[in-house]
Motif scaffolding. Sequence first.
Motif, short mmCIF file in Angstrom:
data_model
loop_
_atom_site.label_atom_id
_atom_site.label_comp_id
_atom_site.label_asym_id
_atom_site.label_seq_id
_atom_site.Cartn_x
_atom_site.Cartn_y
_atom_site.Cartn_z
N GLY A 195 -10.70 -3.73 0.24
CA GLY A 195 -10.08 -4.79 -0.18
C GLY A 195 -9.88 -5.26 -1.34
O GLY A 195 -9.44 -6.08 -1.52
N GLU A 196 -9.63 -4.03 -2.19
CA GLU A 196 -9.14 -4.88 -4.15
C GLU A 196 -8.11 -4.74 -3.43
O GLU A 196 -7.25 -3.89 -2.62
CB GLU A 196 -9.90 -3.64 -4.83
CG GLU A 196 -9.77 -3.81 -6.28
CD GLU A 196 -10.85 -4.79 -6.62
OE1 GLU A 196 -10.02 -6.37 -7.11
OE2 GLU A 196 -11.96 -5.16 -6.60
N GLU A 197 -6.90 -5.69 -4.52
CA GLU A 197 -5.79 -5.61 -4.57
C GLU A 197 -5.61 -4.27 -5.20
O GLU A 197 -5.24 -3.69 -6.16
CB GLU A 197 -5.17 -6.70 -5.21
CG GLU A 197 -5.69 -7.72 -4.67
CD GLU A 197 -4.52 -8.62 -4.37
OE1 GLU A 197 -3.34 -8.33 -3.51
OE2 GLU A 197 -5.84 -10.14 -3.30
N THR A 198 -4.40 -4.03 -4.38
CA THR A 198 -3.13 -3.04 -4.47
C THR A 198 -3.37 -2.73 -5.94
O THR A 198 -3.01 -1.82 -6.66
CB THR A 198 -2.43 -2.29 -4.08
OG1 THR A 198 -0.93 -3.47 -3.95
CG2 THR A 198 -2.27 -1.88 -2.44
N HIS A 199 -2.21 -4.22 -6.53
CA HIS A 199 -1.97 -3.79 -7.93
C HIS A 199 -2.87 -3.79 -8.68
O HIS A 199 -2.91 -3.16 -9.84
CB HIS A 199 -1.09 -5.38 -8.48
CG HIS A 199 -2.34 -6.69 -8.33
ND1 HIS A 199 -2.18 -6.82 -6.99
CD2 HIS A 199 -3.09 -6.87 -9.54
CE1 HIS A 199 -2.98 -8.12 -7.12
NE2 HIS A 199 -3.64 -8.65 -8.79
N VAL A 200 -4.41 -4.11 -8.81
CA VAL A 200 -5.64 -4.21 -9.87
C VAL A 200 -5.88 -2.88 -9.34
O VAL A 200 -6.03 -2.01 -10.36
CB VAL A 200 -6.67 -4.92 -8.86
CG1 VAL A 200 -7.85 -4.70 -9.61
CG2 VAL A 200 -6.56 -6.21 -9.28
N VAL A 201 -6.17 -2.50 -8.18
CA VAL A 201 -5.88 -0.60 -8.40
C VAL A 201 -5.35 0.33 -9.16
O VAL A 201 -5.27 1.14 -9.60
CB VAL A 201 -6.08 -0.07 -6.64
CG1 VAL A 201 -6.52 1.37 -7.13
CG2 VAL A 201 -7.07 -0.79 -5.88
N LEU B 159 0.82 -0.92 0.02
CA LEU B 159 0.24 -0.51 -0.17
C LEU B 159 1.03 1.35 -0.06
O LEU B 159 0.88 1.88 -0.87
CB LEU B 159 -0.97 0.30 1.25
CG LEU B 159 -1.57 1.27 1.41
CD1 LEU B 159 -3.18 0.77 0.09
CD2 LEU B 159 -2.76 0.95 2.43
N THR B 160 2.36 1.34 0.52
CA THR B 160 2.95 2.20 1.04
C THR B 160 3.23 2.69 -0.60
O THR B 160 3.54 3.90 -1.22
CB THR B 160 4.29 2.34 1.66
OG1 THR B 160 4.55 0.91 1.65
CG2 THR B 160 3.67 2.17 3.43
N ASP B 161 3.40 1.25 -0.99
CA ASP B 161 4.26 1.69 -2.47
C ASP B 161 3.11 2.39 -3.66
O ASP B 161 3.34 2.77 -4.18
CB ASP B 161 4.69 0.82 -3.00
CG ASP B 161 6.05 -0.19 -2.41
OD1 ASP B 161 6.54 0.58 -1.97
OD2 ASP B 161 6.85 -1.30 -2.27
N PHE B 162 1.74 1.86 -3.33
CA PHE B 162 0.82 2.10 -4.00
C PHE B 162 0.54 3.69 -4.08
O PHE B 162 1.41 4.83 -5.11
CB PHE B 162 -0.71 1.60 -3.75
CG PHE B 162 -1.58 2.69 -4.83
CD1 PHE B 162 -2.02 1.90 -5.99
CD2 PHE B 162 -2.25 3.24 -4.33
CE1 PHE B 162 -2.88 2.64 -6.38
CE2 PHE B 162 -4.07 4.21 -4.52
CZ PHE B 162 -3.89 3.59 -5.43
N TRP B 163 1.04 4.64 -2.88
CA TRP B 163 0.94 6.07 -2.54
C TRP B 163 1.73 6.70 -3.33
O TRP B 163 1.34 7.13 -3.50
CB TRP B 163 0.35 6.26 -1.44
CG TRP B 163 -1.15 5.52 -0.50
CD1 TRP B 163 -1.40 4.41 0.33
CD2 TRP B 163 -2.11 5.93 -1.54
NE1 TRP B 163 -3.34 3.98 -0.05
CE2 TRP B 163 -3.40 5.79 -0.76
CE3 TRP B 163 -2.99 7.22 -1.90
CZ2 TRP B 163 -4.85 5.61 -1.12
CZ3 TRP B 163 -4.36 7.77 -1.79
CH2 TRP B 163 -4.92 6.66 -1.86
N LEU C 10 -12.55 0.10 -11.64
CA LEU C 10 -13.22 -0.54 -10.18
C LEU C 10 -14.09 -0.58 -10.42
O LEU C 10 -14.99 -0.41 -8.93
CB LEU C 10 -12.83 0.52 -9.58
CG LEU C 10 -10.98 0.90 -10.17
CD1 LEU C 10 -10.34 2.06 -8.60
CD2 LEU C 10 -10.53 -0.12 -9.15
N GLY C 11 -15.16 -0.94 -11.82
CA GLY C 11 -16.68 -1.01 -10.69
C GLY C 11 -17.55 0.31 -10.23
O GLY C 11 -18.27 0.44 -9.45
N GLY C 12 -17.11 1.82 -10.63
CA GLY C 12 -17.29 2.82 -10.82
C GLY C 12 -17.12 3.20 -9.43
O GLY C 12 -17.94 3.85 -8.33
#
Length: 66
Positions: A43-49, A3-7, A31-33
């Motif tokens: 709970g969506e995976e960070t790589h998916v987001v 998550l820190t890498d995502f941000w 992301l399904g709206g």
Amino acid sequence: MRLTDFWARLEEAFGPGYAASLASDQVLSQLGGRTVEQALAAGEETHVVWRAVVAAYPDRVPARLR
């Protein structure tokens, strides 16, 4: 992806102020709206987001961050 890498990637690509706004306000069809924050909270995976962000803003995300 942690998550820190995502941000960190989001802030690097969009700048700290706009990254926060994008995450809380921008609804992405990939992301399904949902917003980034809603998807992560659900709970969506960070790589998916992250892939959804890249798909929505291909010109804003540098190739090295993809």
